[in-house]
Design an enzyme around this catalytic site. Sequence first.
Site, PDB file in Angstrom:
ATOM      1  N   THR A 145       0.698  -1.336   0.254  1.00 12.62           N
ATOM      2  CA  THR A 145      -0.150   0.284  -0.305  1.00 12.62           C
ATOM      3  C   THR A 145       0.818   1.330  -0.125  1.00 12.62           C
ATOM      4  O   THR A 145       0.232   2.974  -0.048  1.00 12.62           O
ATOM      5  CB  THR A 145      -0.499  -0.105   1.393  1.00 12.62           C
ATOM      6  OG1 THR A 145      -0.390  -0.070   2.193  1.00 12.62           O
ATOM      7  CG2 THR A 145      -2.197  -0.884   1.523  1.00 12.62           C
ATOM      8  N   ASP A 146       2.213   1.314   0.417  1.00 14.85           N
ATOM      9  CA  ASP A 146       2.921   2.637   0.352  1.00 14.85           C
ATOM     10  C   ASP A 146       3.508   3.187  -0.862  1.00 14.85           C
ATOM     11  O   ASP A 146       3.206   4.336  -0.536  1.00 14.85           O
ATOM     12  CB  ASP A 146       4.196   2.040   1.228  1.00 14.85           C
ATOM     13  CG  ASP A 146       5.519   0.934   0.885  1.00 14.85           C
ATOM     14  OD1 ASP A 146       4.709   0.537  -0.203  1.00 14.85           O
ATOM     15  OD2 ASP A 146       6.771   1.052   1.089  1.00 14.85           O
ATOM     16  N   SER A 160      32.331  -5.574   6.403  1.00 13.87           N
ATOM     17  CA  SER A 160      31.356  -6.087   7.314  1.00 13.87           C
ATOM     18  C   SER A 160      32.307  -7.240   7.694  1.00 13.87           C
ATOM     19  O   SER A 160      32.455  -8.122   7.095  1.00 13.87           O
ATOM     20  CB  SER A 160      30.035  -6.121   6.723  1.00 13.87           C
ATOM     21  OG  SER A 160      29.516  -6.761   6.614  1.00 13.87           O
ATOM     22  N   GLY A 198      17.624 -10.756   2.820  1.00 17.43           N
ATOM     23  CA  GLY A 198      16.745 -11.235   1.461  1.00 17.43           C
ATOM     24  C   GLY A 198      15.848 -11.708   2.345  1.00 17.43           C
ATOM     25  O   GLY A 198      15.029 -12.092   1.374  1.00 17.43           O
ATOM     26  N   GLY A 223      12.464 -10.245   3.430  1.00 19.71           N
ATOM     27  CA  GLY A 223      12.032  -9.447   3.811  1.00 19.71           C
ATOM     28  C   GLY A 223      11.624  -8.723   4.815  1.00 19.71           C
ATOM     29  O   GLY A 223      10.704  -7.983   5.600  1.00 19.71           O
ATOM     30  N   LEU A 224      12.954  -8.387   5.913  1.00 17.21           N
ATOM     31  CA  LEU A 224      12.995  -8.019   6.785  1.00 17.21           C
ATOM     32  C   LEU A 224      13.875  -7.003   7.341  1.00 17.21           C
ATOM     33  O   LEU A 224      14.041  -6.297   7.812  1.00 17.21           O
ATOM     34  CB  LEU A 224      13.185  -8.298   8.376  1.00 17.21           C
ATOM     35  CG  LEU A 224      12.553  -9.534   8.506  1.00 17.21           C
ATOM     36  CD1 LEU A 224      13.286 -11.016   9.754  1.00 17.21           C
ATOM     37  CD2 LEU A 224      10.996 -10.012   8.886  1.00 17.21           C
ATOM     38  N   SER A 249      16.322  -5.505   5.745  1.00 10.10           N
ATOM     39  CA  SER A 249      18.410  -5.357   5.891  1.00 10.10           C
ATOM     40  C   SER A 249      18.787  -4.156   5.345  1.00 10.10           C
ATOM     41  O   SER A 249      19.738  -3.722   5.362  1.00 10.10           O
ATOM     42  CB  SER A 249      18.940  -6.796   5.695  1.00 10.10           C
ATOM     43  OG  SER A 249      18.203  -7.576   4.159  1.00 10.10           O
ATOM     44  N   ASP A 304       9.728   0.861   4.800  1.00 13.85           N
ATOM     45  CA  ASP A 304      10.546   0.538   5.476  1.00 13.85           C
ATOM     46  C   ASP A 304      11.315   1.007   5.836  1.00 13.85           C
ATOM     47  O   ASP A 304      12.148   1.231   7.747  1.00 13.85           O
ATOM     48  CB  ASP A 304      11.625  -1.150   4.804  1.00 13.85           C
ATOM     49  CG  ASP A 304      10.866  -2.013   3.748  1.00 13.85           C
ATOM     50  OD1 ASP A 304       9.271  -1.905   3.901  1.00 13.85           O
ATOM     51  OD2 ASP A 304      11.003  -2.162   3.233  1.00 13.85           O
TER      52      ASP A 304
HETATM   53  C1  GLA Z   1       9.039  -3.608   0.217  1.00 13.13           C
HETATM   54  C2  GLA Z   1       9.478  -2.286   0.278  1.00 13.13           C
HETATM   55  C3  GLA Z   1       8.643  -1.392   1.022  1.00 13.13           C
HETATM   56  C4  GLA Z   1       6.756  -1.889   0.717  1.00 13.13           C
HETATM   57  C5  GLA Z   1       6.121  -3.624   1.087  1.00 13.13           C
HETATM   58  C6  GLA Z   1       5.446  -4.041   0.484  1.00 13.13           C
HETATM   59  O1  GLA Z   1       9.420  -4.524   1.981  1.00 13.13           O
HETATM   60  O2  GLA Z   1      10.772  -1.948   0.113  1.00 13.13           O
HETATM   61  O3  GLA Z   1       8.318  -0.388   0.388  1.00 13.13           O
HETATM   62  O4  GLA Z   1       5.962  -2.011  -1.048  1.00 13.13           O
HETATM   63  O5  GLA Z   1       8.440  -4.287   0.385  1.00 13.13           O
HETATM   64  O6  GLA Z   1       4.440  -3.538   1.365  1.00 13.13           O
END
Ligand code: GLA
Length: 388
Positions: free
Chosen positions: A38-39, A70, A124, A126-127, A129, A174
Amino acid sequence: MIQPEILIRQFLDLYGRSEVKPRVFFAPGRVNLIGEHTDYNGGYVFPCALNFGTYLAIRETDEDSIHFASTNIKWRGKIPLSDLDEKRGSEWVNYPLGVIDQLKKKGMIPKGAELLYSGDIPNGAGLSSSASIELVTSYALNELWRGVLPVLELVKLSQKAENEFVGMNCGIMDQFAVGMGEKNKALFLNCETLDYEKVPLFFKNYQLVIINTNKRRGLTDSKYNERRAQCEKAVEYLSAEKPIRNLSELGLDEFKKREYLIPDETIKKRAKHVIAENDRVLRAIPVLKDGNLIEFGRLMNESHDSLRYDYEVTGFELDTLVDESRKIKGVIGSRMTGAGFGGCTVSLVEKGKVDDFCETVGANYEKITGLKPDFYLPQVGDGTKEII
Ligand code: GLA
């Protein structure tokens, strides 16, 4: 958990001692509780910062170059100040370089520095990084180079760094969550206006459980950009009668009246997800404030199903995890989090059932997919800050 004292020791082993003491900064990862994809449509999101993330030990030098290293990833290098604009293949250092590029556009003049990163967010998954690296870098350099940019500006320029330098067309969620998060609170954010509210998270008898599918990252970026393009197309169709700037300008009722304007079924489904997801976030906030976790969990489930059937960003591994999770007694909500196509799920699980949940879901998921999942029981932590 990474110990800052150990990071400082590693820093001194790598770069040697000097009169200037290294400083240590931290930026968390994030998990989104509801409000997905949605963002970038000007809609609502509800993420929170995690208690794990990226640490950065950093020290100013008189050299005319910046050292990057790193503890997690092999690539390290010394880049002359005159050569900071050039992308380095697809190396992690492009995130800090993208941030420096943006800081320069804000008028800052890069100076010599030594940097050592260390993170405990799975890459990678989806949190966030990448947003975590961006924010820890922009925050630390803003301090080091005596910048005066407030965190919200660092959030915006970190997103730009990712869009313009790295080439991932992400929204603001994010970077916002990583920059502005607060312990035990989630951020109810309007991505169009950037108005936000910090909502206390009381999960009472429930625990937040994140599960990593450990599916190898494939075409996430290109599929993500494709979804963005489909939403833009939907805006174009829906604007035939009365122009709109983004999908989030329409509520569900208004969308139902206008959806006939979209001739393509796929585009229609994408738009429907975005508009229904905004509606779910708006319903989720008051129920959470009322302590109605069962209803909050139900909305999480609905969110996943919409991402599965209408937005089509889940896939076999995420759906398997969610299906197996929901079979366990004591699970009141389970959904994918982040961009999708792999990455993680987030579930609300009754505290006494967490061990059984991890064991059973782990075994069933492995049997079905052949992949071993990872489980995290995170706490909700603070946004980006200096720690030493
Ligand atoms: C990724 C993107 C965010 C957002 C999500 C889905 O994390 O970086 O901006 O669009 O996917 O909600």
